[in-house]
Scaffold this active site. Structure first.
Site, PDB file in Angstrom:
ATOM      1  N   ARG A 185       0.821   4.627   6.801  1.00  0.00           N
ATOM      2  CA  ARG A 185      -0.294   3.683   6.834  1.00  0.00           C
ATOM      3  C   ARG A 185      -1.441   4.327   7.616  1.00  0.00           C
ATOM      4  O   ARG A 185      -1.213   4.961   8.648  1.00  0.00           O
ATOM      5  CB  ARG A 185       0.099   2.365   7.508  1.00  0.00           C
ATOM      6  CG  ARG A 185       0.915   1.427   6.617  1.00  0.00           C
ATOM      7  CD  ARG A 185       0.088   0.871   5.446  1.00  0.00           C
ATOM      8  NE  ARG A 185       0.866   0.016   4.574  1.00  0.00           N
ATOM      9  CZ  ARG A 185       1.471   0.417   3.449  1.00  0.00           C
ATOM     10  NH1 ARG A 185       1.405   1.666   3.069  1.00  0.00           N
ATOM     11  NH2 ARG A 185       2.135  -0.449   2.710  1.00  0.00           N
ATOM     12  N   GLU A 197      -9.078   2.530   3.891  1.00  0.00           N
ATOM     13  CA  GLU A 197      -8.880   2.813   2.464  1.00  0.00           C
ATOM     14  C   GLU A 197      -9.160   1.637   1.548  1.00  0.00           C
ATOM     15  O   GLU A 197      -9.455   1.819   0.370  1.00  0.00           O
ATOM     16  CB  GLU A 197      -7.460   3.335   2.209  1.00  0.00           C
ATOM     17  CG  GLU A 197      -6.367   2.290   2.377  1.00  0.00           C
ATOM     18  CD  GLU A 197      -4.984   2.843   2.019  1.00  0.00           C
ATOM     19  OE1 GLU A 197      -4.610   3.895   2.544  1.00  0.00           O
ATOM     20  OE2 GLU A 197      -4.300   2.195   1.207  1.00  0.00           O
ATOM     21  N   HIS A 255      -3.422   7.163  -1.903  1.00  0.00           N
ATOM     22  CA  HIS A 255      -2.267   6.258  -1.833  1.00  0.00           C
ATOM     23  C   HIS A 255      -1.447   6.304  -3.128  1.00  0.00           C
ATOM     24  O   HIS A 255      -1.249   5.293  -3.797  1.00  0.00           O
ATOM     25  CB  HIS A 255      -2.728   4.826  -1.536  1.00  0.00           C
ATOM     26  CG  HIS A 255      -1.682   4.034  -0.804  1.00  0.00           C
ATOM     27  ND1 HIS A 255      -1.981   3.243   0.269  1.00  0.00           N
ATOM     28  CD2 HIS A 255      -0.343   3.923  -0.979  1.00  0.00           C
ATOM     29  CE1 HIS A 255      -0.873   2.678   0.706  1.00  0.00           C
ATOM     30  NE2 HIS A 255       0.127   3.078  -0.030  1.00  0.00           N
TER      31      HIS A 255
HETATM   32  P1  NAI Z   1      11.549   1.584   6.923  1.00  0.00           P
HETATM   33  O1  NAI Z   1      11.390   0.214   7.492  1.00  0.00           O
HETATM   34  O2  NAI Z   1      12.779   1.902   6.137  1.00  0.00           O
HETATM   35  O3  NAI Z   1      11.460   2.657   8.119  1.00  0.00           O
HETATM   36  C1  NAI Z   1      10.530   2.580   9.144  1.00  0.00           C
HETATM   37  C2  NAI Z   1      11.160   3.243  10.354  1.00  0.00           C
HETATM   38  O4  NAI Z   1      10.185   3.287  11.399  1.00  0.00           O
HETATM   39  C3  NAI Z   1      12.382   2.479  10.906  1.00  0.00           C
HETATM   40  O5  NAI Z   1      13.494   3.355  10.983  1.00  0.00           O
HETATM   41  C4  NAI Z   1      11.931   2.025  12.266  1.00  0.00           C
HETATM   42  O6  NAI Z   1      12.997   2.038  13.207  1.00  0.00           O
HETATM   43  C5  NAI Z   1      10.896   3.086  12.613  1.00  0.00           C
HETATM   44  N1  NAI Z   1      10.001   2.706  13.689  1.00  0.00           N
HETATM   45  C6  NAI Z   1       9.562   1.459  14.042  1.00  0.00           C
HETATM   46  N2  NAI Z   1       8.782   1.551  15.127  1.00  0.00           N
HETATM   47  C7  NAI Z   1       8.715   2.859  15.472  1.00  0.00           C
HETATM   48  C8  NAI Z   1       8.054   3.572  16.491  1.00  0.00           C
HETATM   49  N3  NAI Z   1       7.314   2.955  17.428  1.00  0.00           N
HETATM   50  N4  NAI Z   1       8.203   4.926  16.529  1.00  0.00           N
HETATM   51  C9  NAI Z   1       8.968   5.561  15.627  1.00  0.00           C
HETATM   52  N5  NAI Z   1       9.616   4.941  14.621  1.00  0.00           N
HETATM   53  C10 NAI Z   1       9.485   3.604  14.547  1.00  0.00           C
HETATM   54  O7  NAI Z   1      10.234   1.859   6.088  1.00  0.00           O
HETATM   55  P2  NAI Z   1      10.041   2.891   4.868  1.00  0.00           P
HETATM   56  O8  NAI Z   1      10.384   2.212   3.597  1.00  0.00           O
HETATM   57  O9  NAI Z   1      10.680   4.181   5.189  1.00  0.00           O
HETATM   58  O10 NAI Z   1       8.431   3.044   4.879  1.00  0.00           O
HETATM   59  C11 NAI Z   1       7.789   3.763   5.906  1.00  0.00           C
HETATM   60  C12 NAI Z   1       6.280   3.603   5.762  1.00  0.00           C
HETATM   61  O11 NAI Z   1       5.843   4.152   4.518  1.00  0.00           O
HETATM   62  C13 NAI Z   1       5.790   2.148   5.803  1.00  0.00           C
HETATM   63  O12 NAI Z   1       4.675   2.076   6.682  1.00  0.00           O
HETATM   64  C14 NAI Z   1       5.303   1.886   4.413  1.00  0.00           C
HETATM   65  O13 NAI Z   1       4.242   0.966   4.421  1.00  0.00           O
HETATM   66  C15 NAI Z   1       4.865   3.275   3.957  1.00  0.00           C
HETATM   67  N6  NAI Z   1       4.885   3.443   2.505  1.00  0.00           N
HETATM   68  C16 NAI Z   1       3.915   4.220   1.909  1.00  0.00           C
HETATM   69  C17 NAI Z   1       3.903   4.396   0.529  1.00  0.00           C
HETATM   70  C18 NAI Z   1       2.878   5.262  -0.164  1.00  0.00           C
HETATM   71  O14 NAI Z   1       2.694   5.131  -1.376  1.00  0.00           O
HETATM   72  N7  NAI Z   1       2.193   6.163   0.519  1.00  0.00           N
HETATM   73  C19 NAI Z   1       4.887   3.730  -0.321  1.00  0.00           C
HETATM   74  C20 NAI Z   1       5.911   3.004   0.408  1.00  0.00           C
HETATM   75  C21 NAI Z   1       5.881   2.851   1.774  1.00  0.00           C
END
Ligand code: NAI
Length: 325
Positions: free
Chosen positions: A231, A260, A292
């Site tokens: 993000r 964005e 994105h």
């Molecule tokens: P997820 O919920 O599976 O993983 C997120 C991880 O971040 C969790 O393991 C959590 O413990 C960790 N986390 C939370 N707070 C933290 C901190 N302060 N420091 C370090 N780690 C922390 O989410 P997922 O599915 O892996 O998605 C990750 C990101 O990717 C999200 O922000 C999502 O919006 C973004 N995303 C981007 C896409 C794109 O097209 N570029 C598509 C899908 C998701």
């Protein structure tokens, strides 16, 4: 159930129309407009709205939806930072998302950004088209034996970790909730100090907003590569510009950008861009920005349509809402 589908793009409609044939009681109308205070009126008469990452479902929009008996917000994405969940709860509006559709799609896009930046294939493509086979300026580096720091090792971070292990990279993970895995767990400062490449995969919240700022750059190795496919608000773009100018940051790959919503998913090629920070970022030769598209694979779009309509069906049939936020 009648769904008002906002921010509709031509490329996603076929996936939803194909999936919807299995759900005869669900009717979808597609609107190209984003959902916000001005456009919320388009949702009148529907049961649900279906939204994407740059729709703005703030407290006013929620109040409008509630006053028009709209009961459900169907996010066709994983992130939900664009929905005022407190307002939704107060108005008894259900919010459902697609928690995972293809973590590999985003992880593979990260690798595309890393390899393009490190091996300069984008420059090589243009040179060869001009019959220029000079290798000067194309010198790259191996991912093998490099230290890659992953901030946030959930679904996408883990998928990336698995690919990087195949490259023979050493993977560091900073994630307060991560368990032991095929990586080395460490705190954020250690990750910032030791990584040759840093990739962001945590959500945006009060702890992670601008997690990459001037102070974070001051701890990084000179010549570091930063990748953000998570993000935009995780990164202070102005700090990036300073780090690029001082050459501390030698490679920057972005699939997301804090502002964005004004830019991405639309064609602005006939306009003068007003965002000076974005224009400055684009002007660096060692910055690669995609709009994105990390999620944007056939497999992911198909899964997004499946899960979104399954979520809608569960609401309609009063079934357990496993993807409720
Ligand atoms: P997820 O919920 O599976 O993983 C997120 C991880 O971040 C969790 O393991 C959590 O413990 C960790 N986390 C939370 N707070 C933290 C901190 N302060 N420091 C370090 N780690 C922390 O989410 P997922 O599915 O892996 O998605 C990750 C990101 O990717 C999200 O922000 C999502 O919006 C973004 N995303 C981007 C896409 C794109 O097209 N570029 C598509 C899908 C998701």
């Amino acid at each position: 159930m009648k769904i008002a589908f906002f921010s509709a793009q031509a490329y996603e409609k076929p996936f939803f129309e194909h999936t919807a044939t299995a759900y005869p009681h669900i009717k979808i109308d597609y609107f190209s407009q984003s959902l916000n205070q001005k456009t919320a009126v388009l949702a009148n008469g529907y049961d649900s709205v279906c939204v994407f990452v740059n729709d703005d479902i703030n407290a006013q929009v929620i109040a409008h939806l509630a006053s028009n008996n709209i009961t459900t917000v169907l996010l066709r994405c994983a992130g939900f930072n664009n929905v005022d969940l407190t307002a939704a709860k107060a108005h008894n509006i259900k919010v459902l998302r697609v928690p995972a559709y293809s973590p590999e799609a985003v992880a593979e896009h990260c690798i595309a950004l890393m390899l393009t930046l490190s091996r300069k294939t984008h420059k090589a493509y243009n040179r060869v088209r001009e019959d220029n086979f000079d290798l000067n300026g194309l010198l790259g580096f191996n991912l093998h034996n490099k230290t890659v720091g992953i901030i946030g090792c959930g679904k996408i971070g883990l998928a990336l970790c698995n690919i990087l292990n195949g490259f023979g990279a050493k993977v560091l993970v900073s994630d307060p909730y991560a368990l032991a895995g095929n990586y080395t767990l460490c705190d954020l400062n250690t990750l910032l100090r030791q990584s040759d490449i840093i990739s962001l995969h945590c959500p945006v919240n009060e702890h992670t907003h601008h997690i990459i700022n001037d102070e974070a750059f001051s701890k990084m190795k000179p010549g570091v590569m930063l990748i953000n496919t998570s993000r935009g608000a995780l990164v202070d773009s102005k700090a990036c510009i300073q780090a690029l100018k001082s050459k501390k940051l030698a490679y920057l790959g972005l699939d997301v950008y804090e502002q964005e919503s004004e830019l991405f998913f639309k064609n602005h090629s006939d306009e003068i861009l007003q965002d000076d920070v974005f224009s400055r970022l684009v002007s660096f030769k060692n910055v690669l920005i995609t709009g994105h598209q990390g999620f944007f694979t056939q497999e992911a779009l198909s899964e997004i349509a499946n899960i979104t309509l399954r979520n809608a069906q569960a609401v309609k049939n009063n079934q357990p809402l496993i993807n409720q936020v």
